[in-house]
Design a protein around this motif. Structure first.
Motif, short mmCIF file in Angstrom:
data_model
loop_
_atom_site.label_atom_id
_atom_site.label_comp_id
_atom_site.label_asym_id
_atom_site.label_seq_id
_atom_site.Cartn_x
_atom_site.Cartn_y
_atom_site.Cartn_z
N TYR A 505 -24.21 5.63 48.32
CA TYR A 505 -24.81 4.55 47.80
C TYR A 505 -24.12 3.31 47.31
O TYR A 505 -22.95 3.58 46.82
N GLN A 506 -24.38 2.20 47.17
CA GLN A 506 -23.79 1.15 46.59
C GLN A 506 -23.88 1.23 45.06
O GLN A 506 -22.71 0.84 44.52
N SER A 507 -24.68 1.82 44.44
CA SER A 507 -24.60 1.93 42.92
C SER A 507 -25.52 2.84 42.45
O SER A 507 -26.17 3.59 43.25
N GLY A 508 -25.44 3.02 41.25
CA GLY A 508 -26.51 4.18 40.49
C GLY A 508 -27.76 3.87 40.68
O GLY A 508 -28.61 4.80 40.18
N THR A 509 -28.29 2.63 41.07
CA THR A 509 -29.82 2.44 41.51
C THR A 509 -30.15 3.35 42.57
O THR A 509 -31.38 3.61 42.73
N PHE A 510 -29.12 3.85 43.33
CA PHE A 510 -29.32 4.49 44.80
C PHE A 510 -30.66 4.02 45.46
O PHE A 510 -31.65 4.48 45.97
N ASP A 515 -23.34 0.98 54.40
CA ASP A 515 -23.40 1.03 55.95
C ASP A 515 -22.75 2.01 56.64
O ASP A 515 -21.75 2.35 56.66
N PRO A 516 -23.78 2.73 57.58
CA PRO A 516 -23.17 3.92 58.40
C PRO A 516 -22.09 3.28 59.30
O PRO A 516 -21.06 3.99 59.53
N ASN A 517 -22.18 2.06 59.57
CA ASN A 517 -21.14 1.41 60.61
C ASN A 517 -19.57 0.92 59.83
O ASN A 517 -18.86 0.60 60.34
N PRO A 520 -14.68 4.69 58.20
CA PRO A 520 -14.64 5.41 56.60
C PRO A 520 -14.76 4.51 55.78
O PRO A 520 -14.49 3.50 55.43
N LEU A 521 -15.37 4.88 54.39
CA LEU A 521 -15.66 4.23 53.28
C LEU A 521 -14.48 4.10 52.34
O LEU A 521 -13.81 5.06 52.19
#
Length: 712
Positions: A505-510, A515-517, A520-521
């Motif tokens: 997730y982008q942040s702790g707010t979940f 983005d799956p595309n 690699p992150l």
């Protein structure tokens, strides 16, 4: 001088220069009778020089040596430590019209130059007797032998060299020094400071001046009972058994090598400066089984407190190969072909260690490989995520398809129909193991037999079928392990089928997933990573328990280099936070870190358990035991009380470290610098090479036998 004459002179000069650096040689033979009454003799001979030089220039010393029908040769192994050498093997087949004795020889100048042997001539002689033995009704086979071209010992360290002395006909094997009068050697020296035990073929070093010593030995075999040799064109010859071996031998083969006495070592204790072998290295004289058309691997590992292990050198049959694993093991591979069935092949190996400018050697160990019939026939298909195996039922007679599974994993069954046994499994599931070299990744698993999933022993016709996928780590092919992992499907009795997905997730707010595309992150060192494992469709009245999580450089939780994040339900990384419990999903986070080393991508693999909600007897209800071991309730595994599932792995990745101009400054000093998240996929796994299958009898893995010096 003409161009052709000049070229001939240069070739002769090159040949002479190569032959002037002889390090020794051996020869063995295996004869058989042809349908037309002639005989085929398979001859294997090894030679070692400074360079990889070989040639079929054997002459006929006596008798009818027949004609050569086929010949091939190639490099076995080489070394640059302590003087460069290269050992080659030639495989020669000869057709001989009669079974009367004959002799082959090869000679040249000179032994490796040094102050001890003075670079004298060398000569190899082999005596072959094809008379039909009364005890086997076949021609005599020679002992099987090989040796490293040069072995080294510190001057102050006494050492025994147990020369491999095994005979496929179970004859008594003896070793002796070659005789000049019999044309068995070039210099025929018997060096002071060395003792040869002829009955055990043990060469013992006690004390000698520094330098290289040439050993020109002859290996002979004698029957252990009264036998007769029968011939087609001459009278039969009786060979009475005699402990004193006063009778002529059945055969004579050369065993020649160099031994260098080096400067004294600081210590003669194995494992300090001199390398010491570790498990899984086979013991000297072990009797190992191989199968036709299936790869055999011999694993060798050594250690030394002060020296750095730099290589394992070996002597074995033609087409043997060697690879170095990143865990420090060396793997010697060889695949027998159909004509090797029933034959015996020797392997010898030595570990080499370096301390400063000095190179030290371990003891020399040797094993015998006996080639059995071809095992199960299988087709292995590899993709970037899975391995599929299909085995012909006809080649595993006596094994029921319902009695096979993967790697002792009861949840990874093998299916079957009337013609084949088959299975497909993930590269990171069912206990698949991963090994690594500088060039390749190997994913391995084993199909085994079992009686009952709840039993730890079996009395079925036991086999092990090793399956493997081999991948190149660097290639121009674009297939890569860098895609977003899809949801994983599980099936268990009492819970049916259920699917879980692992997302970042982008942040702790979940609220917003990455983005799956975009895989690699990319993350920066110390940046929070927010993760959630959640069901695709909620299974009513269930909760998920996050049992464990590890970070690994590849999509396999069993990879030997890993960093534990959560163990036994407890966070072990100091930055990990678990936000949810006793719910259908689990959310957790940690700070990004980097593996020290060349690994530049990472996967996170977690083990989850699905439980009934509001049941205090489940593993989910017990949570983190604060370091105490947790024992599941005794009734958990009863089929009528399915209150929780087994452990299931789910993974996601890869992640990469975002490039930074001041990467070193960005690392949080409070983090464990022995463990670091991975930066950029410099060593991307990109190309599938092949699938392989190896068959092993389960019994042979635990029933290795040490060979006596006179038997197989």
């Amino acid at each position: 001088m003409s161009v052709s004459a000049l070229l001939s002179a240069l070739l002769l000069l090159a040949s002479t220069a190569s032959a002037s650096h002889f390090y020794g040689g051996t020869m063995t033979f295996d004869p058989r009778k042809n349908p037309d009454g002639s005989y085929r003799v398979d001859i294997r001979f090894k030679e070692a020089f400074h360079s990889c030089t070989t040639g079929d220039s054997w002459g006929c010393g006596s008798g009818n040596c027949g004609v050569r029908t086929t010949y091939e040769s190639g490099r076995v192994d080489n070394s640059l430590n302590g003087g460069s050498w290269c050992q080659t093997e030639g495989v020669m087949k000869r057709t001989v019209p009669k079974n009367s004795p004959f002799q082959l020889y090869k000679s040249g100048c000179c032994w490796i130059y040094n102050t001890v042997t003075s670079g004298g001539n060398w000569r190899l002689l082999t005596h072959i007797d094809l008379g039909e033995r009364s005890d086997t009704s076949k021609p005599n086979r020679s002992p099987v032998v090989t040796a490293l071209p040069i072995v080294r010992v510190p001057q102050n360290c006494a050492r025994n060299y147990n020369l491999l002395s095994c005979d496929p006909d179970h004859d008594k094997v003896r070793c002796r020094y070659g005789l000049f009068s019999a044309d068995e050697c070039g210099m025929c020296n018997q060096h002071a400071g060395f003792t040869l035990d002829q009955s055990t073929c043990t060469l013992s070093y006690s004390n000698a001046s520094s330098g290289v010593y040439a050993f020109e030995l002859v290996m002979e075999d004698y029957p252990t009972q009264n036998i007769t040799l029968n011939y087609t064109a001459m009278a039969a010859v009786r060979y009475p058994f005699n402990n004193a071996s006063s009778n002529p031998p059945l055969s004579k083969i050369p065993l020649q090598f160099a031994l260098e006495v080096e400067a004294p070592a600081p210590s003669c204790s194995e494992g300090e400066y001199l390398p010491r072998f570790l498990h899984p290295t086979p013991h000297h004289g072990e009797h190992l089984q191989a199968r036709v058309n299936q790869e055999l691997d011999i694993r060798v590992k050594a250690t030394a407190t002060f020296s750095r292990i730099t290589d394992v050198v070996f002597s074995g049959p033609l087409n043997s190969t060697k690879e170095t694993l990143t865990n420090g093991e060396y793997v010697i591979n060889w695949t027998p072909i159909s004509e090797n069935y029933g034959q015996h092949f020797p392997f010898c190996f030595i570990a080499e260690g370096q301390y400063g400018s000095r190179n030290y050697q371990s003891e020399m160990r040797c094993v015998i490989i006996v080639v059995g019939a071809e095992g199960p026939r299988a087709q292995v298909t590899c993709t970037k995520d899975t391995m599929s195996v299909s085995i012909e039922r006809a080649t595993i007679s006596g094994i029921h398809g319902d009695h096979l599974r993967l790697n002792n994993n009861a949840s990874c069954a093998v299916s079957s129909n009337s013609t084949h046994v088959f299975t497909t499994f993930s590269l990171n599931g069912c206990g698949t193991q991963i090994e690594e070299t500088d060039q390749h990744l190997f994913f391995k698993n084993t199909i085994i037999t079992f009686d009952n999933p709840n039993h730890i022993i079996t009395r079925k016709n036991e086999i092990e079928i090793e399956v493997m996928c081999k991948y190149q780590k660097k290639s121009s092919i674009t297939t890569r392990f860098d895609a977003h992992r899809p949801a994983i499907n599980f099936t268990e009795r009492g819970f049916g089928s259920f699917s879980y997905e692992f997302e970042f997730y982008q942040s702790g707010t979940f609220r917003n997933i990455r983005d799956p595309n975009s895989y690699p992150l990319e993350y920066s060192v110390g940046q929070p990573i927010y993760m959630e494992i959640a069901p695709v469709n909620v299974v009513q009245n269930t909760e998920v328990f996050l049992e464990s999580c590890v970070a690994t450089p590849y999509d396999n939780p069993n990879y030997p280099i890993s960093y534990p994040i959560i163990t036994n339900g407890c966070g072990v990384d100091e930055t990990v936070n678990i936000y949810t419990s006793h719910e259908a999903n689990v959310k957790f986070s940690m700070e990004a870190f980097k593996f020290i080393g060349q690994y530049e991508q990472v996967f996170i693999s977690c083990s989850i358990i699905l439980c009934q909600t509001n049941n205090s007897n489940t593993r989910c209800a017990q949570g983190c035991p604060n370091g105490m071991a947790v024992t599941p309730p005794s009734h958990v595994h009863k089929r009528e009380a399915a209150i929780q599932t087994g452990s299931h792995f789910i993974s996601q990745g890869p992640l990469r470290l975002r490039r930074s101009a001041s990467l070193t400054e960005a690392i949080n000093p409070s983090l464990n610098l022995n463990l670091v998240f991975v930066a950029g996929c410099v060593v991307a796994v990109v190309a599938m090479v092949c699938g392989m299958m190896v068959y092993k009898s389960r019994g042979s893995k635990v029933n290795y036998k040490l060979l006596k010096s006179d038997e197989i």
